[in-house]
Design a protein around this motif. Structure first.
Motif, PDB file in Angstrom:
ATOM      1  N   THR A 144       8.078  -3.390  -2.451  1.00 26.00           N
ATOM      2  CA  THR A 144       7.096  -2.322  -2.527  1.00 26.00           C
ATOM      3  C   THR A 144       5.776  -2.976  -2.882  1.00 26.00           C
ATOM      4  N   SER A 145       4.736  -2.615  -2.149  1.00 28.57           N
ATOM      5  CA  SER A 145       3.404  -3.101  -2.486  1.00 28.57           C
ATOM      6  C   SER A 145       2.379  -2.152  -1.878  1.00 28.57           C
ATOM      7  N   ILE A 146       1.151  -2.610  -1.830  1.00 26.68           N
ATOM      8  CA  ILE A 146       0.090  -1.779  -1.260  1.00 26.68           C
ATOM      9  C   ILE A 146      -0.091  -2.153   0.208  1.00 26.68           C
ATOM     10  N   LEU A 147       0.125  -1.187   1.085  1.00 21.97           N
ATOM     11  CA  LEU A 147      -0.167  -1.350   2.505  1.00 21.97           C
ATOM     12  C   LEU A 147      -1.563  -0.798   2.734  1.00 21.97           C
ATOM     13  N   TYR A 148      -2.428  -1.584   3.367  1.00 16.66           N
ATOM     14  CA  TYR A 148      -3.793  -1.079   3.545  1.00 16.66           C
ATOM     15  C   TYR A 148      -4.368  -1.448   4.904  1.00 16.66           C
ATOM     16  N   ASN A 149      -5.330  -0.613   5.306  1.00 20.39           N
ATOM     17  CA  ASN A 149      -6.019  -0.776   6.579  1.00 20.39           C
ATOM     18  C   ASN A 149      -7.177  -1.754   6.360  1.00 20.39           C
ATOM     19  N   THR A 150      -7.122  -2.903   7.022  1.00 20.28           N
ATOM     20  CA  THR A 150      -8.113  -3.952   6.748  1.00 20.28           C
ATOM     21  C   THR A 150      -9.498  -3.622   7.310  1.00 20.28           C
ATOM     22  N   GLU A 151      -9.571  -2.626   8.199  1.00 21.35           N
ATOM     23  CA  GLU A 151     -10.891  -2.240   8.719  1.00 21.35           C
ATOM     24  C   GLU A 151     -11.623  -1.292   7.767  1.00 21.35           C
ATOM     25  N   GLU A 152     -10.873  -0.644   6.904  1.00 21.02           N
ATOM     26  CA  GLU A 152     -11.471   0.330   5.988  1.00 21.02           C
ATOM     27  C   GLU A 152     -11.523  -0.169   4.548  1.00 21.02           C
ATOM     28  N   VAL A 153     -10.667  -1.134   4.222  1.00 24.95           N
ATOM     29  CA  VAL A 153     -10.494  -1.530   2.822  1.00 24.95           C
ATOM     30  C   VAL A 153     -10.571  -3.052   2.723  1.00 24.95           C
ATOM     31  N   PRO A 154     -11.429  -3.577   1.813  1.00 26.16           N
ATOM     32  CA  PRO A 154     -11.429  -5.036   1.606  1.00 26.16           C
ATOM     33  C   PRO A 154     -10.122  -5.483   0.959  1.00 26.16           C
ATOM     34  N   GLU A 155      -9.948  -6.791   0.862  1.00 26.66           N
ATOM     35  CA  GLU A 155      -8.667  -7.321   0.384  1.00 26.66           C
ATOM     36  C   GLU A 155      -8.225  -6.655  -0.930  1.00 26.66           C
ATOM     37  N   VAL A 156      -6.991  -6.219  -0.940  1.00 34.58           N
ATOM     38  CA  VAL A 156      -6.433  -5.576  -2.133  1.00 34.58           C
ATOM     39  C   VAL A 156      -5.728  -6.632  -2.970  1.00 34.58           C
ATOM     40  N   THR A 157      -6.118  -6.710  -4.244  1.00 37.82           N
ATOM     41  CA  THR A 157      -5.524  -7.718  -5.124  1.00 37.82           C
ATOM     42  C   THR A 157      -4.816  -7.104  -6.320  1.00 37.82           C
ATOM     43  N   SER A 158      -4.848  -5.784  -6.420  1.00 41.52           N
ATOM     44  CA  SER A 158      -4.214  -5.140  -7.570  1.00 41.52           C
ATOM     45  C   SER A 158      -3.661  -3.772  -7.174  1.00 41.52           C
ATOM     46  N   TRP A 159      -2.651  -3.352  -7.927  1.00 37.55           N
ATOM     47  CA  TRP A 159      -2.087  -2.017  -7.713  1.00 37.55           C
ATOM     48  C   TRP A 159      -3.112  -0.932  -8.007  1.00 37.55           C
ATOM     49  N   ASP A 160      -4.191  -1.277  -8.724  1.00 39.91           N
ATOM     50  CA  ASP A 160      -5.152  -0.222  -9.061  1.00 39.91           C
ATOM     51  C   ASP A 160      -5.930   0.261  -7.837  1.00 39.91           C
ATOM     52  N   ALA A 161      -5.703  -0.350  -6.677  1.00 33.72           N
ATOM     53  CA  ALA A 161      -6.326   0.161  -5.446  1.00 33.72           C
ATOM     54  C   ALA A 161      -5.911   1.612  -5.196  1.00 33.72           C
ATOM     55  N   LEU A 162      -4.733   1.984  -5.684  1.00 30.69           N
ATOM     56  CA  LEU A 162      -4.272   3.369  -5.502  1.00 30.69           C
ATOM     57  C   LEU A 162      -5.134   4.354  -6.278  1.00 30.69           C
ATOM     58  N   PHE A 163      -5.895   3.840  -7.260  1.00 33.91           N
ATOM     59  CA  PHE A 163      -6.715   4.710  -8.111  1.00 33.91           C
ATOM     60  C   PHE A 163      -8.197   4.607  -7.752  1.00 33.91           C
ATOM     61  N   ASN A 164      -8.522   3.908  -6.670  1.00 33.36           N
ATOM     62  CA  ASN A 164      -9.920   3.675  -6.299  1.00 33.36           C
ATOM     63  C   ASN A 164     -10.508   4.909  -5.606  1.00 33.36           C
ATOM     64  N   GLU A 165     -11.526   5.493  -6.217  1.00 38.12           N
ATOM     65  CA  GLU A 165     -12.097   6.743  -5.696  1.00 38.12           C
ATOM     66  C   GLU A 165     -12.807   6.568  -4.361  1.00 38.12           C
ATOM     67  N   GLU A 166     -13.124   5.327  -3.999  1.00 36.10           N
ATOM     68  CA  GLU A 166     -13.776   5.100  -2.696  1.00 36.10           C
ATOM     69  C   GLU A 166     -12.862   5.490  -1.537  1.00 36.10           C
ATOM     70  N   TYR A 167     -11.565   5.540  -1.809  1.00 37.20           N
ATOM     71  CA  TYR A 167     -10.627   5.845  -0.724  1.00 37.20           C
ATOM     72  C   TYR A 167     -10.115   7.279  -0.810  1.00 37.20           C
ATOM     73  N   ALA A 168     -10.872   8.139  -1.494  1.00 37.02           N
ATOM     74  CA  ALA A 168     -10.439   9.532  -1.691  1.00 37.02           C
ATOM     75  C   ALA A 168     -10.073  10.188  -0.362  1.00 37.02           C
ATOM     76  N   GLY A 169      -8.924  10.823  -0.355  1.00 32.91           N
ATOM     77  CA  GLY A 169      -8.448  11.505   0.849  1.00 32.91           C
ATOM     78  C   GLY A 169      -7.673  10.621   1.793  1.00 32.91           C
ATOM     79  N   HIS A 170      -7.654   9.317   1.511  1.00 36.22           N
ATOM     80  CA  HIS A 170      -6.973   8.381   2.418  1.00 36.22           C
ATOM     81  C   HIS A 170      -5.936   7.528   1.687  1.00 36.22           C
ATOM     82  N   VAL A 171      -5.499   8.024   0.524  1.00 36.95           N
ATOM     83  CA  VAL A 171      -4.476   7.311  -0.259  1.00 36.95           C
ATOM     84  C   VAL A 171      -3.162   8.069  -0.100  1.00 36.95           C
TER      85      VAL A 171
END
Lengths: 359, 286
Positions: A144-171
């Motif tokens: 289990t980890s963070i799956l992310y869209n590389t065109e919309e999100v810079p490199e994810v290095t922490s689980w706290d990406a799930l709490f990032n308000e910049e991605y509101a509506g797309h988490v």
């Protein structure tokens, strides 16, 4: 909870027939064991009933009647077993082993009868052991980890990406209390096996604040999450590697994070019901689950790892090698394996999650 | 030959037995579960126990009560919209379709031939970022990017459920309109009432009992909805039924789920009783 008295239909017939013959003066004190019925009932997760996932058993036992009943969560599987399910074999995931043993729902496994047991790594075997006894057979596994869209999100290095308000509506977070507690424990550096009441209260507040960032909480990896990753709704998700592999095969711009807190890993386990009328057949079913073709199908069709090390070592597909991190020798050292939870933790964590959803 | 009293048990017995086993008994069981102290699956044959702790937890959690309130309001909106939109359909069937009424009624019922789940999934596809509505908006140049708010929202739940319920809601209204004596309308016309006056003074009052039946037929099951919110509601569209489902499945906490269900049952019944008391159907129909 004490083990339940379970009288299967076959046992009832045998008992009735035995009484009848005894009354007629037959049988006497014969010690010949009763033959097992040539049928198996498997308590499974939807999708695993496909013959691809028990093809070796089918080939060896073409006449055996294998039926399935389903649960959609670990809690539901446990509830069905506790509720008197007649399943001979049941499938659940790491964290829930102790409940089955404590409730007397599972039979100890004689691994000397398993022809594929030597192909299972010791670490996986250990996950199925309690008090030195082998109660469970490991089968499917994954990350289990963070799956992310590389065109919309810079490199994810922490689980706290799930709490990032910049991605509101797309988490999208998995709809699961213990999963949410694990993520919070990683982010905050807490021991997930020793979460205090104060920490749990903080976790609840954090996830309530995070709720509006989600498009939805997903329940099914292939039914809910993957389609939303494909159509661009979800950019950042708590995800298993199966969806990652699926997205790679589709050519999507996705990555699967190696968070600084480490990935999570889970293992699927099978047990044989303590009340099974067909324990020998059940044992053969589990042995055949570990066979090459069946295990290989789990890898190539579901993109899930399998406990047969030979099958995993034979993977050549670059997408699967990437999905399973086969070329990363350090990946397991930084991986957090799902620990067992107590009944009190399970109850508190799942109730917390329902309150988060209701908020 | 059996008399009226003799045939009554044969007529009433089977449905009564069915309702007792398939409806009343489960409700009683859920009620009994809600007073159990444990926080896991209930062992029916195991040692008992009585506690009101589950109700304390439900009533002491503002988020649960707030969500129940939201779900009741959503159900009212859905029932109101479905009934309003179903009314002209029923009117057309009763007064305008003539000999083709049976054909149109059959057409109205055709969606029932398709699984409920598939119909809701169809809406998920239509409301999605690459769905019919977003594609149409982009095609006509009204939007540059897909509208996020269409799917995974409370509005998506309302739109989908209104669609699902319209055919159901039309049936009791149609039945009420069929019972309206045409001579009443003729008498109104003879007395000089125009089409609107005839509708407002005769058709509408006499069909209101059917409309109210339609409203409650939609409202009652919608309060506890969980399938449609799961598929199209996202985190914003979660309803009270989702929490009940969660306690029974994800949490395997049957007593807590049962207490939530009983609270919903009592609130829903109370609202229906109050509404029926406030609205005098007999006065409306005269």
């Amino acid at each position: 909870m004490p083990p339940r008295l379970h009288i299967g239909r076959f046992t009832t017939l045998l008992a009735g027939g035995g009484l009848l013959l005894s009354a007629c003066g037959g049988l006497g004190a014969s010690a010949t064991p009763a033959p097992e019925p040539d049928e198996l009932l498997v308590l499974e997760w939807s999708g695993y009933e496909a013959e691809d996932f028990w093809t070796d058993f089918k080939a060896a036992n073409p006449e055996t009647d294998v039926a399935f009943e389903f649960g959609d969560t670990d809690a539901a599987i446990l509830a069905q077993m506790q509720g008197g399910s007649e399943a001979d074999v049941f499938h659940f995931y790491t964290g829930w082993q102790q409940f089955y043993v404590d409730a007397g729902l599972v039979k100890e496994i004689d691994t000397s009868q398993l022809t594929n047991w030597d192909k299972v790594p010791e670490e996986y075997k250990a996950l199925g052991q309690i008090d030195g006894k082998q109660y469970f057979i490991p089968w499917d596994w994954g990350f289990t980890s963070i799956l992310y869209n590389t065109e919309e999100v810079p490199e994810v290095t922490s689980w706290d990406a799930l709490f990032n308000e910049e991605y509101a509506g797309h988490v999208s977070m998995w709809n699961d209390g213990p999963g949410a507690v694990a993520v919070s424990a990683y982010v905050n550096g807490w021991d997930e096996t020793a979460i205090t009441d104060e920490q749990l209260a903080q976790i609840e507040e954090d996830w309530k604040a995070q709720k509006d960032l989600n498009a939805f909480y997903w329940s099914g990896e292939y039914t809910d999450l993957c389609p939303a990753v494909m159509d661009g709704t979800v950019w950042v998700a708590y995800a298993w590697q199966g969806c990652y592999a699926t997205a790679l095969y589709e050519g999507l711009p996705v990555a699967y994070a190696d968070p600084e807190e480490g990935r999570n890993s889970w293992v699927g386990l099978y047990g044989i019901s303590a009340d099974s009328d067909s324990p020998q057949l059940a044992l053969e079913f589990l042995d055949m689950k570990l066979a090459e073709l069946t295990c290989g199908n789990a890898v190539t069709l579901f993109y899930y790892g399998c406990a047969n090390a030979d099958v995993m070592a034979a993977i050549e597909d670059p997408i699967l090698i990437e999905a399973f991190g086969v070329n990363d020798p350090d990946i397991l050292e930084t991986t957090n394996f799902t620990p067992p939870v107590t009944e009190e933790q399970r109850s508190a964590w799942t109730s917390m999650w329902e309150r988060v959803q209701a908020d | 030959m059996l008399g009226r009293r003799g045939t009554l048990p044969f007529l009433v017995g089977p449905p009564l037995l069915w309702l007792t086993l398939a409806f009343l008994l489960p409700v009683v069981l859920i009620g009994a579960f809600s007073f159990r102290p444990e926080s896991g699956p209930v062992d029916i044959g195991g040692p008992g126990g009585f506690s009101v702790a589950q109700y304390g937890e439900v009533l002491g959690t503002p988020a649960f009560l707030r969500l129940l309130g939201i779900s009741v309001l959503m159900a009212m909106a859905i029932a109101g919209l479905a009934t309003t939109l179903a009314y002209p359909v029923a009117y057309f069937l009763a007064f305008r379709a003539g000999r083709r009424a049976t054909l149109f009624l059959t057409l109205l019922l055709i969606p029932f031939a398709v699984s409920y789940l598939l119909r809701v999934m169809a809406w998920k596809l239509m409301l999605g970022p690459e769905g019919t509505i977003n594609s149409l908006l982009a095609f006509v140049g009204l939007t540059d990017e897909p509208l996020d708010l269409l799917l995974y929202s409370r509005a998506a739940v309302i739109v989908t459920l209104v669609y699902v319920w319209i055919p159901f809601a039309a049936l009791p209204i149609y039945a009420a309109m069929q019972r309206i004596e045409r001579s009443h309308l003729e008498a109104a016309a003879d007395l000089g009432a125009g089409p609107w006056a005839r509708f407002l003074r005769v058709t509408l009052p006499l069909s209101l009992p059917g409309a109210l039946a339609a409203f409650f037929m939609v409202f009652i099951p919608t309060v506890g909805e969980y399938v449609t919110p799961t598929l199209v509601g996202g985190t914003e569209g979660i309803m009270y039924g989702n929490i009940i489902q969660g306690f029974f499945t994800r949490s395997a906490n049957w007593p807590q789920g049962s207490a939530l269900a009983m609270v919903m049952l009592v609130i829903t019944l109370a609202l229906v009783v109050v509404a029926v008391r406030l609205i005098d159907l007999r006065r409306l129909a005269t």
